[in-house]
Design an enzyme around this catalytic site. Structure first.
Site, PDB file in Angstrom:
ATOM      1  N   ARG A 146      -1.885   9.454  20.641  1.00  0.00           N
ATOM      2  CA  ARG A 146      -2.900  10.532  20.641  1.00  0.00           C
ATOM      3  C   ARG A 146      -3.205  10.967  22.073  1.00  0.00           C
ATOM      4  NH1 ARG A 146      -6.405   7.770  15.823  1.00  0.00           N
ATOM      5  NH2 ARG A 146      -5.470   9.000  14.159  1.00  0.00           N
ATOM      6  N   ASN A 163      -1.280   7.024   1.614  1.00  0.00           N
ATOM      7  CA  ASN A 163      -0.826   7.983   2.629  1.00  0.00           C
ATOM      8  C   ASN A 163      -0.033   7.325   3.754  1.00  0.00           C
ATOM      9  OD1 ASN A 163      -1.825  10.280   1.432  1.00  0.00           O
ATOM     10  ND2 ASN A 163      -3.841  10.090   2.380  1.00  0.00           N
ATOM     11  N   ARG A 174     -11.403   5.236   5.559  1.00  0.00           N
ATOM     12  CA  ARG A 174     -12.796   5.698   5.660  1.00  0.00           C
ATOM     13  C   ARG A 174     -12.936   7.163   5.264  1.00  0.00           C
ATOM     14  NH1 ARG A 174     -14.016   6.238  12.036  1.00  0.00           N
ATOM     15  NH2 ARG A 174     -11.888   6.606  12.726  1.00  0.00           N
ATOM     16  N   HIS A 209      -9.383  -1.538  18.214  1.00  0.00           N
ATOM     17  CA  HIS A 209      -9.152  -0.216  17.627  1.00  0.00           C
ATOM     18  C   HIS A 209     -10.491   0.257  17.121  1.00  0.00           C
ATOM     19  CE1 HIS A 209      -7.133   3.078  15.828  1.00  0.00           C
ATOM     20  NE2 HIS A 209      -7.269   2.687  14.592  1.00  0.00           N
ATOM     21  N   GLY A 264       0.877  -1.170   0.000  1.00  0.00           N
ATOM     22  CA  GLY A 264       0.000   0.000   0.000  1.00  0.00           C
ATOM     23  C   GLY A 264       0.913   1.218   0.000  1.00  0.00           C
TER      24      GLY A 264
END
Ligand SMILES: NC(=O)c1ccc[n+]([C@@H]2O[C@H](COP(=O)([O-])OP(=O)(O)OC[C@H]3O[C@@H](n4cnc5c(N)ncnc54)[C@H](O)[C@@H]3O)[C@@H](O)[C@H]2O)c1
Length: 310
Positions: free
Chosen positions: A151, A12, A82, A175, A9
């Site tokens: 985070r 991003n 998503r 997750h 992949g």
């Protein structure tokens, strides 16, 4: 470099992961994608940055798998992200097919590799890769907890105006919206945040962490987070490559730990040269156990969806 990581992949997350791996000079990187030209173009672009960034990692882009032979680690980011209004679970049908196919290609060429899954829905994609690869459970793991705790740490540091380096945070569970941040194990310079903030402020930060992915999706509109996810995947890869034995929250296959069987869920693990070297079991309060149960039920439900998809 004497180590090789394949990143599947080249979108991003994948391309940013490749960039961070190369700039830290951890390994050579093979970037794979189905879109013609994209992995080649990004690998070449990163190669052209190398003289300025001062690293000698070799980057190769490809649409096939021959170049991936003998990879030490494979980071799977292939799939769709998503969009606003979508949950991670909405991606399951498309991404399960992609991850199964990718894993089969990888397992055939790098039978000793350690797989780090990133594609969502994360815990379900770990199940897909575990089954498709037939690798032992210590060599299939998922990236989510490191991101979720990063985070939480960022929010703690913003709230208390302290260095991020002083912060530690602990997040368990799947997750998704049912992740279980553990404030009593989250600290600033060793001091539990429960002694530094009011329960209301902690709850607000926990809530922001739980919705951290959605917050970025709603801002970006066309995709999901990738800088922090790439950093998290690279921290896991580095601990494995350098046999650092860091304790990091990762999605791991539980076979009785925490009372769960055959379920990938986020727990603290020791990450070293052989992948997951130990699953650390910590004592949970009744509330935390209940939250983990909810999280496990959500992953179990996705396993059911996978079974129906075949
Ligand atoms: N685990 C986490 O915490 C976390 C965090 C961020 C993103 N993600 C997930 O990671 C995935 C990738 O996100 P992104 O932002 O990089 O998306 P992206 O759309 O930018 O990149 C995905 C790439 O996968 C490629 N791809 C699709 N099918 C493929 C196949 N069969 N073989 C090889 N490549 C293929 C696409 O061409 C694309 O370049 C998504 O599923 C996203 O939800 C997970």
């Amino acid at each position: 470099m004497d180590k090789k990581i394949t990143v599947v992949g080249a979108g991003n997350v994948g391309a940013t992961t490749a960039q961070r791996l190369a700039e830290k000079e951890l390994c050579d990187v093979v970037l794979v994608d189905i879109v013609e030209g994209v992995p080649q173009g990004k690998a070449l672009d990163l190669t052209e940055a190398a003289p300025v960034e001062k690293h000698d990692a070799r980057l190769t882009g490809t649409n096939g798998y021959d170049e991936t032979v003998g990879s030490d680690i494979v980071i799977i980011t292939a799939g769709i992200p998503r969009k606003p209004g979508m949950s991670r679970d909405d991606l399951i049908g498309t991404n399960a097919k992609i991850v199964k196919n990718v894993t089969e290609q990888i397992a055939a060429r790098s039978p000793e590799a350690i797989l780090i899954l990133v594609s969502n829905p994360l815990d379900a994609m770990c199940h897909v890769a575990y089954e498709a690869s037939k690798f032992p459970k210590n060599r299939v793991l998922g990236m989510a907890g490191v991101l979720d705790s990063a985070r939480f740490r960022a929010f703690i540091s913003m709230e208390l105006d302290v260095s991020v380096e002083n912060t530690h945070a602990f997040v368990l569970g799947g997750h998704g919206d049912t992740m279980v941040p553990l404030p009593r194990y989250s600290t600033v310079a060793g001091i539990p945040i429960t002694e530094l903030m009011s329960p209301e402020r902690i709850e607000a930060l926990v809530d922001r962490t739980r919705n951290g992915g959605a917050e970025i999706v709603s801002l970006l509109k066309t995709g999901s987070a990738y800088y922090a996810p790439a950093s998290a995947a690279v921290e896991m890869a580095e601990s494995i490559l350098k046999d650092k034995k860091k304790i990091l929250p990762c999605a791991a296959l539980l076979t009785g730990e925490y009372g769960y069987q055959d379920l990938f869920i986020g727990v603290p693990v020791k990450l070293g040269a052989s992948g997951i070297e130990e699953i650390i079991e910590i004592k949970l309060t009744d509330d935390e156990q209940a939250a983990l149960k909810k999280s496990a039920a959500a992953v179990e439900e996705l396993k059911g969806v996978l079974a129906k998809l075949g």
